[in-house]
Design an enzyme around this catalytic site. Sequence first.
Site, PDB file in Angstrom:
ATOM      1  N   PHE A 133     -58.706  20.454 -32.183  1.00  0.00           N
ATOM      2  CA  PHE A 133     -59.321  19.193 -31.748  1.00  0.00           C
ATOM      3  C   PHE A 133     -60.315  18.712 -32.801  1.00  0.00           C
ATOM      4  O   PHE A 133     -61.263  18.007 -32.491  1.00  0.00           O
ATOM      5  CB  PHE A 133     -60.070  19.387 -30.430  1.00  0.00           C
ATOM      6  CG  PHE A 133     -59.204  19.620 -29.226  1.00  0.00           C
ATOM      7  CD1 PHE A 133     -57.823  19.586 -29.313  1.00  0.00           C
ATOM      8  CD2 PHE A 133     -59.780  19.864 -27.989  1.00  0.00           C
ATOM      9  CE1 PHE A 133     -57.024  19.796 -28.192  1.00  0.00           C
ATOM     10  CE2 PHE A 133     -58.996  20.069 -26.863  1.00  0.00           C
ATOM     11  CZ  PHE A 133     -57.616  20.051 -26.963  1.00  0.00           C
ATOM     12  N   CYS A 135     -59.362  18.209 -36.693  1.00  0.00           N
ATOM     13  CA  CYS A 135     -58.933  17.680 -37.992  1.00  0.00           C
ATOM     14  C   CYS A 135     -59.416  16.246 -38.153  1.00  0.00           C
ATOM     15  O   CYS A 135     -59.063  15.373 -37.352  1.00  0.00           O
ATOM     16  CB  CYS A 135     -57.409  17.755 -38.104  1.00  0.00           C
ATOM     17  SG  CYS A 135     -56.793  17.195 -39.705  1.00  0.00           S
ATOM     18  N   ASN A 200     -65.005  22.630 -37.167  1.00  0.00           N
ATOM     19  CA  ASN A 200     -63.967  22.170 -38.072  1.00  0.00           C
ATOM     20  C   ASN A 200     -64.654  21.432 -39.223  1.00  0.00           C
ATOM     21  O   ASN A 200     -65.889  21.397 -39.302  1.00  0.00           O
ATOM     22  CB  ASN A 200     -62.982  21.262 -37.322  1.00  0.00           C
ATOM     23  CG  ASN A 200     -61.589  21.291 -37.919  1.00  0.00           C
ATOM     24  OD1 ASN A 200     -61.424  21.180 -39.128  1.00  0.00           O
ATOM     25  ND2 ASN A 200     -60.576  21.434 -37.082  1.00  0.00           N
ATOM     26  N   THR A 201     -63.886  20.830 -40.095  1.00  0.00           N
ATOM     27  CA  THR A 201     -64.467  20.212 -41.285  1.00  0.00           C
ATOM     28  C   THR A 201     -65.180  18.905 -40.967  1.00  0.00           C
ATOM     29  O   THR A 201     -64.909  18.249 -39.962  1.00  0.00           O
ATOM     30  CB  THR A 201     -63.379  19.955 -42.342  1.00  0.00           C
ATOM     31  OG1 THR A 201     -62.317  19.201 -41.729  1.00  0.00           O
ATOM     32  CG2 THR A 201     -62.838  21.263 -42.875  1.00  0.00           C
ATOM     33  N   CYS A 343     -95.419  37.012 -62.093  1.00  0.00           N
ATOM     34  CA  CYS A 343     -95.366  35.605 -62.498  1.00  0.00           C
ATOM     35  C   CYS A 343     -94.898  35.478 -63.952  1.00  0.00           C
ATOM     36  O   CYS A 343     -95.368  36.194 -64.841  1.00  0.00           O
ATOM     37  CB  CYS A 343     -96.748  34.983 -62.337  1.00  0.00           C
ATOM     38  SG  CYS A 343     -96.805  33.227 -62.786  1.00  0.00           S
ATOM     39  N   CYS A 349     -93.929  26.244 -59.379  1.00  0.00           N
ATOM     40  CA  CYS A 349     -94.672  26.165 -58.120  1.00  0.00           C
ATOM     41  C   CYS A 349     -95.742  25.084 -58.190  1.00  0.00           C
ATOM     42  O   CYS A 349     -95.923  24.301 -57.240  1.00  0.00           O
ATOM     43  CB  CYS A 349     -95.288  27.518 -57.777  1.00  0.00           C
ATOM     44  SG  CYS A 349     -96.444  28.154 -59.010  1.00  0.00           S
ATOM     45  N   CYS A 353     -95.741  21.639 -55.934  1.00  0.00           N
ATOM     46  CA  CYS A 353     -96.853  21.439 -55.006  1.00  0.00           C
ATOM     47  C   CYS A 353     -97.700  20.229 -55.384  1.00  0.00           C
ATOM     48  O   CYS A 353     -98.085  19.432 -54.534  1.00  0.00           O
ATOM     49  CB  CYS A 353     -97.725  22.702 -54.977  1.00  0.00           C
ATOM     50  SG  CYS A 353     -99.006  22.663 -53.701  1.00  0.00           S
ATOM     51  N   CYS A 382     -96.363  25.744 -46.312  1.00  0.00           N
ATOM     52  CA  CYS A 382     -95.086  25.036 -46.162  1.00  0.00           C
ATOM     53  C   CYS A 382     -93.899  25.796 -46.756  1.00  0.00           C
ATOM     54  O   CYS A 382     -92.747  25.478 -46.486  1.00  0.00           O
ATOM     55  CB  CYS A 382     -95.178  23.647 -46.783  1.00  0.00           C
ATOM     56  SG  CYS A 382     -95.272  23.654 -48.591  1.00  0.00           S
ATOM     57  N   CYS A 385     -93.505  26.407 -52.578  1.00  0.00           N
ATOM     58  CA  CYS A 385     -93.706  27.159 -53.828  1.00  0.00           C
ATOM     59  C   CYS A 385     -92.830  28.402 -53.860  1.00  0.00           C
ATOM     60  O   CYS A 385     -92.246  28.742 -54.896  1.00  0.00           O
ATOM     61  CB  CYS A 385     -95.173  27.513 -53.999  1.00  0.00           C
ATOM     62  SG  CYS A 385     -95.862  28.508 -52.643  1.00  0.00           S
TER      63      CYS A 385
END
Length: 422
Positions: A133, A135, A200-201, A343, A349, A353, A382, A385
Amino acid sequence: MADISTDFLGIKSPNPFWLASAPPTDKKINVVRAFEAGWGGVVWKTLGSQVKNVSSRYSSVNYAGKRMMGFNNIELISDRPLEINLREITEVVKLFPDRAMIVSLMADNDRHSWHELIMKCEDAGAMGFELNFGCPHGMTERGMGAAVGQDPEIAKMVVEWVMEKATIPVITKLTPNVHSVVPTARAAVEGGTNALSLINTIQSVTGVDLDTLVPNPYVAGKSVFGGYCGPAVKPIALKMLTTVAQDPLASQVPISGIGGVSTWRDAVEFMLLGATSVQVCTAAMNHGFRIVEDMCEGLSNWMDEKGFQKTTDFIGKSVEKITHWEDLDINYHHIAKIDQDKCIHCGLCYIACEDTSHQSINVDRGNPYNHYTVKEEECVGCNLCKLVCPVDNCITMEVHRVAPEYVNWKDWQRLGLPLNDH
């Protein structure tokens, strides 16, 4: 050692890795090679009224040196005679009786056609059906494929037709080309389906050739919207899988997860969000059938490490961990920390930022290297970074709760707590 075998509606397979209904499952030679490589099952390429395919059929999106990050196809259902497909299905089942043999179906839009196709496929030795159901190209113009999956009432009606005749398990495959997969999932369950599969796709255009000005794939100067799959769609598939797994009605039946599964890690993520088995297509087309060896080994090792003896021990364990935004804990807070020993002074980063986020990283211009540190009082946690950093575990996120108690957004409003003042 962990037991990675799978029992899907009584259909047993040595592992949960099935090849999805697609070119890799189009004929006996492919399926035999797949089973010899170790795949636990296949969903035979969709059978129905014979069609004629075009050339070319595929296009892809490459990104950051990775081929086929996203894969697009405009191929239809099987273009081979039904009788040949049925004969080969019988032959494969005799050769590999311990593997799952699911047959994908897309009959013409009437009860008789569905009943006739079901009887023929059962006689051939199919262990289960997957109703296509989903495609999104070619067949929709005929009122089939996604045209059925996009209308819950029609989907329910067709499932009911199928359940009138089928004596083996029925899986309904859902289209992602809807605002939500849940209404059709519910309708299919109400119609009697034994299981669901998704996604499906996704209908797409992968790009435009800047020389010919024709979108891909190119067919005599024209193109059409195709079905998009591969690693790029995995986040969408996981989201849609979760919505079904969280629905009280739709979650009453097992789910086969599809959409960008390329590694054992991907498979585990799908299973944690509710899938009993997982289906693979693009990764096999890109790397060959032997990828299943690493998938089986990786799954088994992970289960041993976590103490899971069988796959049912962890299926669905992450479903409850996805909640509504307004229920998240506002007092939970992260602060980034940069490991100076790891680092490499690339400055990604800082750039991310400073330019696009919260200006929370200091740069001390140095000779020969710049030195980067986090302004803890400005960091909102958040993760940007950490995400852009090219060195694993160079940037970590440390928990710094604002307050010990749990407070969500609804509580925050009810209590009249202050909002940001800058």
